[in-house]
Scaffold this motif. Sequence first.
Motif, PDB file in Angstrom:
ATOM      1  N   SER A 180      68.035 -23.987 -50.561  1.00 28.30           N
ATOM      2  CA  SER A 180      67.497 -25.115 -51.310  1.00 28.30           C
ATOM      3  C   SER A 180      66.291 -24.626 -52.092  1.00 28.30           C
ATOM      4  O   SER A 180      65.588 -23.709 -51.652  1.00 28.30           O
ATOM      5  N   TYR A 181      66.081 -25.237 -53.252  1.00 27.48           N
ATOM      6  CA  TYR A 181      64.968 -24.799 -54.091  1.00 27.48           C
ATOM      7  C   TYR A 181      64.408 -25.987 -54.856  1.00 27.48           C
ATOM      8  O   TYR A 181      65.162 -26.742 -55.469  1.00 27.48           O
ATOM      9  N   ARG A 217      76.759 -28.448 -51.134  1.00 26.38           N
ATOM     10  CA  ARG A 217      75.573 -28.016 -51.893  1.00 26.38           C
ATOM     11  C   ARG A 217      75.395 -28.939 -53.079  1.00 26.38           C
ATOM     12  O   ARG A 217      76.381 -29.442 -53.611  1.00 26.38           O
ATOM     13  N   LEU A 243      67.185 -33.102 -49.154  1.00 22.69           N
ATOM     14  CA  LEU A 243      66.768 -32.080 -48.176  1.00 22.69           C
ATOM     15  C   LEU A 243      66.539 -32.700 -46.811  1.00 22.69           C
ATOM     16  O   LEU A 243      66.928 -32.146 -45.788  1.00 22.69           O
ATOM     17  N   LEU A 301      70.728 -31.619 -46.289  1.00 23.87           N
ATOM     18  CA  LEU A 301      71.595 -31.031 -47.313  1.00 23.87           C
ATOM     19  C   LEU A 301      70.884 -29.873 -48.011  1.00 23.87           C
ATOM     20  O   LEU A 301      69.663 -29.838 -48.061  1.00 23.87           O
ATOM     21  N   SER A 302      71.670 -28.934 -48.525  1.00 19.92           N
ATOM     22  CA  SER A 302      71.095 -27.842 -49.305  1.00 19.92           C
ATOM     23  C   SER A 302      71.179 -28.195 -50.779  1.00 19.92           C
ATOM     24  O   SER A 302      72.266 -28.354 -51.312  1.00 19.92           O
ATOM     25  N   VAL A 303      70.023 -28.323 -51.400  1.00 21.21           N
ATOM     26  CA  VAL A 303      69.970 -28.781 -52.778  1.00 21.21           C
ATOM     27  C   VAL A 303      69.076 -27.869 -53.609  1.00 21.21           C
ATOM     28  O   VAL A 303      67.985 -27.501 -53.177  1.00 21.21           O
ATOM     29  N   ILE A 304      69.556 -27.519 -54.781  1.00 17.10           N
ATOM     30  CA  ILE A 304      68.747 -26.746 -55.700  1.00 17.10           C
ATOM     31  C   ILE A 304      68.305 -27.667 -56.821  1.00 17.10           C
ATOM     32  O   ILE A 304      69.120 -28.364 -57.417  1.00 17.10           O
ATOM     33  N   PHE A 315      74.738 -20.256 -59.698  1.00 14.99           N
ATOM     34  CA  PHE A 315      75.871 -20.268 -58.771  1.00 14.99           C
ATOM     35  C   PHE A 315      76.894 -19.196 -59.151  1.00 14.99           C
ATOM     36  O   PHE A 315      77.221 -19.035 -60.322  1.00 14.99           O
TER      37      PHE A 315
END
Lengths: 378, 201
Positions: A341-342, B47, B60, B64-67, B78
């Motif tokens: 995550s970023y 994601r 988050l 969850l994994s979040v950009i 990606f």
Amino acid sequence: MPDTGRIPLSEVQYLTLPDPLPLDCGERLETVRVAYETWGELNADKSNAILVCHALTGDQFAGSENVVTGRPAWWPRMIGPGKPIDTDRFYVIATNVLGGCMGTTGPASIGPDGKPWGTHFPVITISDMVRAQRAFIDALGIDTLFSVMGGSMGGMQALEWAVQSPERVFTAVPIATAARHSAQNIAFYEVGRQAIMADPDWCDGHYLAEGRRPGRGLAIARMAAHITYVSESALKRKFDRGLQDRDQASFSFDADFQVESYLRYQGHSFVDRFDGNSYLYVTRAMDYFDLAGRYDGRLAEAFRGTPVRFCLFSFSSDWHYPPQASREITRALAAAGAEVSYLEIESDKGHDAFLLEEPIYEKALAGFLSASADRRGI
Amino acid sequence: MAETQSIRADHLAIATRVPEGARVLDVGCGNGDLLALLQSEKHVNARGLELSAADAGVALARGLSVIQGDADSDLGVFPDNGFDVAILSKAIQQMRRPVFVLQELARIAPEMIVSFRNFGLWQRRISLMTSGRMPGHRAWHDEGALHPSTARDMIELSTELGLEVVAMAPMHRNRVGGFRDAGLSRLNWGADEVILHLRRT
């Protein structure tokens, strides 16, 4: 170190590592002492430990007042009961880095010949710092850290931990950092080092044996570096071209401008709490940092197959370690298939934003840690 | 919290197109409602990419994994074929470079689910004809639908880009009509919104 504080440096909490420490330069340190602080309680299965890594001029007093200098904790917004790094839930550990000057073995420590190491101290790397931390964590009997985190150089250590020992780190939180020092980073720190070494009181690095200290050089080093920690807009907002206690320019080299007075204060107050040689060694360690270097320049290879969950933060106005540097790490992690995550936080506070009030950042970090702890069963 | 909100019909419809255990990227994932649903119902490896740091922060906190980033410029983080399914829910018309974004999705995942507002809906056609003004809730110059399109437009573009239309579903007043593979004219005339399931050929 000068005795500016309430208790002498020898009274901080130490652990002496049981074994000698091999270093990247090929030498090894026979005796390493690690100065540390902890907050919260380690749970029965030792799964709730968070290692907080400090930045260049930080120390182990992340969550409570520095007992040596009397300065307040450097991360008080983050560490404490009910705070994002919740000491009711986590056991929080912070150590002073190898080469530092708040109690851990460094160039100001007494060397094997009974005199301060000075520049006879071996040149160290971020990887050496992490090796020392791991030996320290071993000594505490902790197998896996729930999280390793830190801002700036602390973020480099978090990355290094995840690469060196991915099986021993559940989550890593690198903040406002980079996977390598840029030419610009190296250039600014070289100015600082040259200022220290040009000070006649530096005495070729052996000033402690002479009873002297390169205070002027160290202050200039701090002033130069400090400029890179704040944004142009923050400087403008705070000072602009404002004059310091006067109505007009003095036509001299006094600190006419508020920004000069501010920088002079930053430099002057730094000298009381930091060692000049430590500044040389720790900035050098950062210059040498290049995670991808060990993988033919391919950062994704450093993270291939990693089980570590990552959460990175950057700040929009940070020009010391700009968002682009964090985005490159994120890209490499995504390419390696890592859970990453970023968040790029909109802020005008520059690099130092990671230490300051930024509600979205604090909330997101708290959320990430809490959800990860749920998953970990803490 | 978001968990207590009712589940959106389009999210449920999208979920029927996602295979169990798939690796899913939701572009413009907001606070993670859809990803959370897919995680709990389909056990996907979820994601997200989200422009708003505050929304990404909420996602988050749900584990969850979040950009945080902009689909127009940040899909490059990606890797090729990093996912089984890429989802772009009600966002393609807001992209500055919709073609580039679709190409990027096709690079990242072999299957795509894209939902959008259908400007071919008969009321919108009549609205333009009778009022002489662009249809929509907001003024034409507002941020929002920068690239208004009809279902037919979107399907033509998909075909041009070498994407197969696996299925399409109309959506009207938050009710999804079910996926079918024919009847574009009826869909283009009658659907308020459209969900497309696309596949790289």
